[in-house]
Write a protein that holds these residues in place. Structure first.
Motif, mmCIF file in Angstrom:
data_model
loop_
_atom_site.group_PDB
_atom_site.id
_atom_site.type_symbol
_atom_site.label_atom_id
_atom_site.label_comp_id
_atom_site.label_asym_id
_atom_site.label_seq_id
_atom_site.Cartn_x
_atom_site.Cartn_y
_atom_site.Cartn_z
ATOM 1 N N TRP A 162 0.818 -1.210 0.000
ATOM 2 C CA TRP A 162 0.000 0.000 0.000
ATOM 3 C C TRP A 162 0.852 1.260 0.000
ATOM 4 C CZ3 TRP A 162 -4.871 -0.288 3.623
ATOM 5 C CH2 TRP A 162 -5.657 -1.390 3.238
ATOM 6 N N THR A 163 0.263 2.354 -0.485
ATOM 7 C CA THR A 163 0.928 3.650 -0.435
ATOM 8 C C THR A 163 0.830 4.235 0.977
ATOM 9 O OG1 THR A 163 -1.057 4.931 -0.975
ATOM 10 C CG2 THR A 163 0.230 4.051 -2.829
ATOM 11 N N THR A 164 1.606 5.264 1.196
ATOM 12 C CA THR A 164 1.559 5.945 2.490
ATOM 13 C C THR A 164 0.157 6.447 2.801
ATOM 14 O OG1 THR A 164 3.895 6.597 2.485
ATOM 15 C CG2 THR A 164 2.384 7.968 3.764
ATOM 16 N N ASP A 165 -0.480 7.108 1.842
ATOM 17 C CA ASP A 165 -1.814 7.658 2.102
ATOM 18 C C ASP A 165 -2.833 6.558 2.374
ATOM 19 O OD1 ASP A 165 -0.644 10.080 1.673
ATOM 20 O OD2 ASP A 165 -1.957 10.699 0.035
ATOM 21 N N GLU A 166 -2.759 5.449 1.664
ATOM 22 C CA GLU A 166 -3.672 4.333 1.918
ATOM 23 C C GLU A 166 -3.498 3.798 3.333
ATOM 24 O OE1 GLU A 166 -3.820 2.839 -2.767
ATOM 25 O OE2 GLU A 166 -2.485 1.860 -1.315
ATOM 26 N N LEU A 167 -2.257 3.733 3.783
ATOM 27 C CA LEU A 167 -1.993 3.248 5.135
ATOM 28 C C LEU A 167 -2.490 4.229 6.193
ATOM 29 C CD1 LEU A 167 1.588 1.790 4.613
ATOM 30 C CD2 LEU A 167 -0.470 0.500 5.203
ATOM 31 N N VAL A 168 -2.312 5.511 5.949
ATOM 32 C CA VAL A 168 -2.759 6.500 6.932
ATOM 33 C C VAL A 168 -4.279 6.499 7.031
ATOM 34 C CG1 VAL A 168 -2.771 8.954 7.548
ATOM 35 C CG2 VAL A 168 -0.704 7.921 6.596
ATOM 36 N N VAL A 169 -4.960 6.393 5.902
ATOM 37 C CA VAL A 169 -6.427 6.332 5.915
ATOM 38 C C VAL A 169 -6.900 5.156 6.768
ATOM 39 C CG1 VAL A 169 -8.433 5.775 4.482
ATOM 40 C CG2 VAL A 169 -6.849 7.556 3.759
ATOM 41 N N ARG A 176 -12.015 10.573 3.553
ATOM 42 C CA ARG A 176 -11.827 11.845 2.863
ATOM 43 C C ARG A 176 -11.340 12.931 3.820
ATOM 44 N NH1 ARG A 176 -11.071 11.193 -2.328
ATOM 45 N NH2 ARG A 176 -12.300 12.941 -3.132
ATOM 46 N N GLU A 177 -11.758 12.886 5.063
ATOM 47 C CA GLU A 177 -11.222 13.832 6.043
ATOM 48 C C GLU A 177 -9.719 13.633 6.188
ATOM 49 O OE1 GLU A 177 -13.139 13.956 9.848
ATOM 50 O OE2 GLU A 177 -15.135 13.909 8.967
ATOM 51 N N THR A 178 -9.291 12.372 6.245
ATOM 52 C CA THR A 178 -7.855 12.094 6.363
ATOM 53 C C THR A 178 -7.108 12.612 5.145
ATOM 54 O OG1 THR A 178 -8.126 10.147 7.774
ATOM 55 C CG2 THR A 178 -6.136 10.247 6.437
ATOM 56 N N LEU A 179 -7.620 12.309 3.953
ATOM 57 C CA LEU A 179 -6.935 12.741 2.730
ATOM 58 C C LEU A 179 -6.888 14.259 2.636
ATOM 59 C CD1 LEU A 179 -8.388 10.119 0.226
ATOM 60 C CD2 LEU A 179 -6.065 10.209 1.155
ATOM 61 N N LEU A 180 -7.964 14.934 3.051
ATOM 62 C CA LEU A 180 -7.967 16.389 3.035
ATOM 63 C C LEU A 180 -6.895 16.933 3.978
ATOM 64 C CD1 LEU A 180 -9.135 19.138 2.285
ATOM 65 C CD2 LEU A 180 -10.901 18.783 4.026
ATOM 66 N N ARG A 181 -6.795 16.368 5.176
ATOM 67 C CA ARG A 181 -5.768 16.814 6.118
ATOM 68 C C ARG A 181 -4.371 16.637 5.536
ATOM 69 N NH1 ARG A 181 -5.759 12.885 9.723
ATOM 70 N NH2 ARG A 181 -3.622 12.161 9.457
ATOM 71 N N LEU A 182 -4.111 15.507 4.924
ATOM 72 C CA LEU A 182 -2.787 15.259 4.353
ATOM 73 C C LEU A 182 -2.470 16.254 3.242
ATOM 74 C CD1 LEU A 182 -2.807 11.340 4.163
ATOM 75 C CD2 LEU A 182 -1.686 12.797 5.864
ATOM 76 N N VAL A 183 -3.465 16.549 2.414
ATOM 77 C CA VAL A 183 -3.272 17.505 1.329
ATOM 78 C C VAL A 183 -2.937 18.887 1.879
ATOM 79 C CG1 VAL A 183 -4.569 18.827 -0.399
ATOM 80 C CG2 VAL A 183 -4.611 16.326 -0.453
ATOM 81 N N LEU A 206 -11.503 18.328 -4.048
ATOM 82 C CA LEU A 206 -10.397 17.489 -3.588
ATOM 83 C C LEU A 206 -9.869 16.576 -4.681
ATOM 84 C CD1 LEU A 206 -8.767 16.933 -1.030
ATOM 85 C CD2 LEU A 206 -10.479 15.235 -0.360
ATOM 86 N N SER A 207 -10.718 16.208 -5.613
ATOM 87 C CA SER A 207 -10.332 15.274 -6.672
ATOM 88 C C SER A 207 -11.008 15.684 -7.975
ATOM 89 C CB SER A 207 -10.754 13.852 -6.289
ATOM 90 O OG SER A 207 -10.439 12.925 -7.294
ATOM 91 N N PRO A 208 -10.274 15.714 -9.087
ATOM 92 C CA PRO A 208 -8.901 15.220 -9.272
ATOM 93 C C PRO A 208 -7.805 16.219 -8.914
ATOM 94 C CG PRO A 208 -9.776 15.940 -11.374
ATOM 95 C CD PRO A 208 -10.887 16.125 -10.371
ATOM 96 N N ASP A 209 -8.166 17.488 -8.642
ATOM 97 C CA ASP A 209 -7.148 18.503 -8.368
ATOM 98 C C ASP A 209 -7.278 18.998 -6.934
ATOM 99 O OD1 ASP A 209 -5.319 20.526 -8.324
ATOM 100 O OD2 ASP A 209 -6.447 21.885 -9.637
ATOM 101 N N PRO A 210 -6.502 18.451 -6.000
ATOM 102 C CA PRO A 210 -6.599 18.889 -4.598
ATOM 103 C C PRO A 210 -6.153 20.321 -4.383
ATOM 104 C CG PRO A 210 -4.709 17.460 -4.892
ATOM 105 C CD PRO A 210 -5.463 17.422 -6.191
ATOM 106 N N GLY A 211 -5.509 20.915 -5.396
ATOM 107 C CA GLY A 211 -5.076 22.298 -5.276
ATOM 108 C C GLY A 211 -6.241 23.250 -5.073
ATOM 109 N N ILE A 212 -7.437 22.860 -5.538
ATOM 110 C CA ILE A 212 -8.617 23.703 -5.344
ATOM 111 C C ILE A 212 -8.950 23.794 -3.862
ATOM 112 C CG2 ILE A 212 -11.067 23.954 -5.874
ATOM 113 C CD1 ILE A 212 -10.524 22.421 -8.485
ATOM 114 N N ALA A 213 -8.954 22.649 -3.183
ATOM 115 C CA ALA A 213 -9.224 22.641 -1.744
ATOM 116 C C ALA A 213 -8.174 23.439 -0.991
ATOM 117 C CB ALA A 213 -9.277 21.207 -1.229
#
Length: 304
Positions: free
Chosen positions: A140-147, A192-199, A275-282
C-alpha cells in the motif's frame, strides 16, 4: 431466496451431497459456486449488506484449523477503507508450518511462526488490526496506510492505538513505516477527512485539529468541526454528498453552518470536486480563509 439483509454462510458441496441434495440441483441455477467446492444460495444485492462480508461468509466452510482472514480483508472487515484493487480477492493466512489455501479468488499467505492474535467478528476469525495493517503495508501507499490507520485509532470507537501500531510495525518490519505512522491521528472520522488533512499539511498549511466541539457562550455544543484552526477561527468541513440526500438533513446542516459563522468562525466547505482530481482547489480555498484571518503564508509550497 434467503433474507438479503442476513447473508448466510456458504456450505461445502460434500456436505450438501451428504445431506441428500442431488448433483443436478447443486450444479444447476439454484446455487452459486463462489469458491471451489462451495455452494451458496443466489441472492439479490442489498444496500445494507457488505459484499465482502458476504464472500467471507461463503468462504467460511473452507477455512481449515488455524486459518484466518488477514491483510486488506481483515482491515475491510474492521470497517477501514481499502484501495479498490483490494476489494475482490480474499486474503487468508495461516502460520507455519501449515500450508496456505490455494484456490480461485483467494490470496493465501503463510506467516512466520508466532502466537496467533485472532479476533472473532461474528463467525469470522480475523487477524488483529495492528498485524493486518502491517501486513497490508508491503503493497500500500503511504496515504492508503494513513487512511486505514486513522480509522483503526479513531476516538469514538478505537480498535487499537498508535502506540500498538508502532510496536507491531517495529516488530514485523523494523523502522520502514515511520512516515505513515508519523501522519496517523486519532480524530479523523472518514477517509476523505484524512486525505484532506494530508493535502493541506503537505501544501504547507498548518495542521488542523480534528473534530473539535464548538460551543456557545452557555457551553452548549453548536457543532463538531471536521478540521479546525482555532488560532484563526477557521473551520473546514468535508461534505461528501453527491446527488441524493435528505432535504431535512440539508436544512439542519444549513442552520448549523449559520451557527458556526454566527460564532465568529470562517467556515470553508470542501466538496468532492474540490479534492479530486485537483486537490489544489481545496488547498486554495483553505489558504485564502487562513490568510484572511491573519495567517502568514511565507510562500510555503509543498508537494500535493
Amino acid at each position: 431466496m434467503t433474507d438479503a439483509t442476513h447473508p448466510p454462510s456458504g456450505f461445502t458441496y460434500r456436505a450438501a451431497r451428504e445431506a441428500g441434495i442431488g448433483r443436478g440441483v447443486l450444479q444447476g441455477t439454484r446455487f452459486l459456486a463462489p469458491f471451489h467446492g462451495v455452494r451458496a444460495e443466489r441472492y439479490e444485492r442489498h444496500p445494507d449488506v457488505d459484499e465482502l462480508l458476504r464472500r467471507c461468509l461463503w468462504y467460511l466452510p473452507r477455512l481449515r484449523e488455524g486459518q484466518f482472514f488477514s491483510h486488506a480483508t481483515a482491515l475491510a472487515l474492521y470497517g477501514a477503507t481499502v484501495p479498490p484493487r483490494e476489494e475482490r480477492a480474499l486474503h487468508v493466512s495461516v502460520h507455519r508450518p501449515s500450508s496456505p489455501p490455494r484456490t480461485r479468488g483467494v490470496s493465501g499467505h503463510r506467516l512466520q511462526q508466532r502466537d496467533p492474535d485472532v479476533h472473532l467478528l461474528g463467525e469470522l476469525p480475523v487477524e488483529a488490526p495492528e498485524r493486518a495493517w502491517v501486513q497490508a503495508s508491503r503493497d500500500w501507499t503511504t496515504d492508503e496506510l494513513v487512511v486505514a490507520a486513522d480509522h483503526l485509532v479513531r476516538r469514538d470507537r478505537p480498535l487499537t492505538t498508535i502506540r500498538a501500531l508502532t510496536a507491531e510495525a517495529l516488530r514485523m518490519r523494523g523502522d520502514v513505516l515511520g512516515e505513515p505512522l508519523s501522519l496517523v491521528r486519532e480524530g479523523s472520522e472518514s477517509a476523505r477527512e484524512t486525505l484532506l488533512r494530508l493535502v493541506l499539511v503537505r501544501a504547507g498549511l498548518p495542521e488542523p485539529e480534528l473534530n473539535v466541539p464548538l460551543r456557545d457562550t452557555q457551553g452548549r455544543t453548536i457543532a463538531r468541526l471536521d478540521e479546525a484552526f482555532p488560532a484563526y477561527r477557521v473551520a473546514v468541513e468535508y461534505d461528501g454528498r453527491q446527488h441524493a440526500f435528505s432535504v431535512s438533513q440539508f436544512r439542519r446542516d444549513a442552520d448549523r453552518w449559520d451557527a458556526i459563522r454566527d460564532a465568529g468562525w470562517h467556515l470553508v466547505r470542501i466538496l468532492d470536486h474540490h479534492l479530486s482530481p485537483d486537490p489544489g482547489i481545496a488547498v486554495a480555498k483553505v489558504r485564502a480563509a487562513l490568510i484572511a484571518r491573519g495567517w502568514k503564508d511565507h510562500g510555503r509550497r509543498f508537494t500535493l
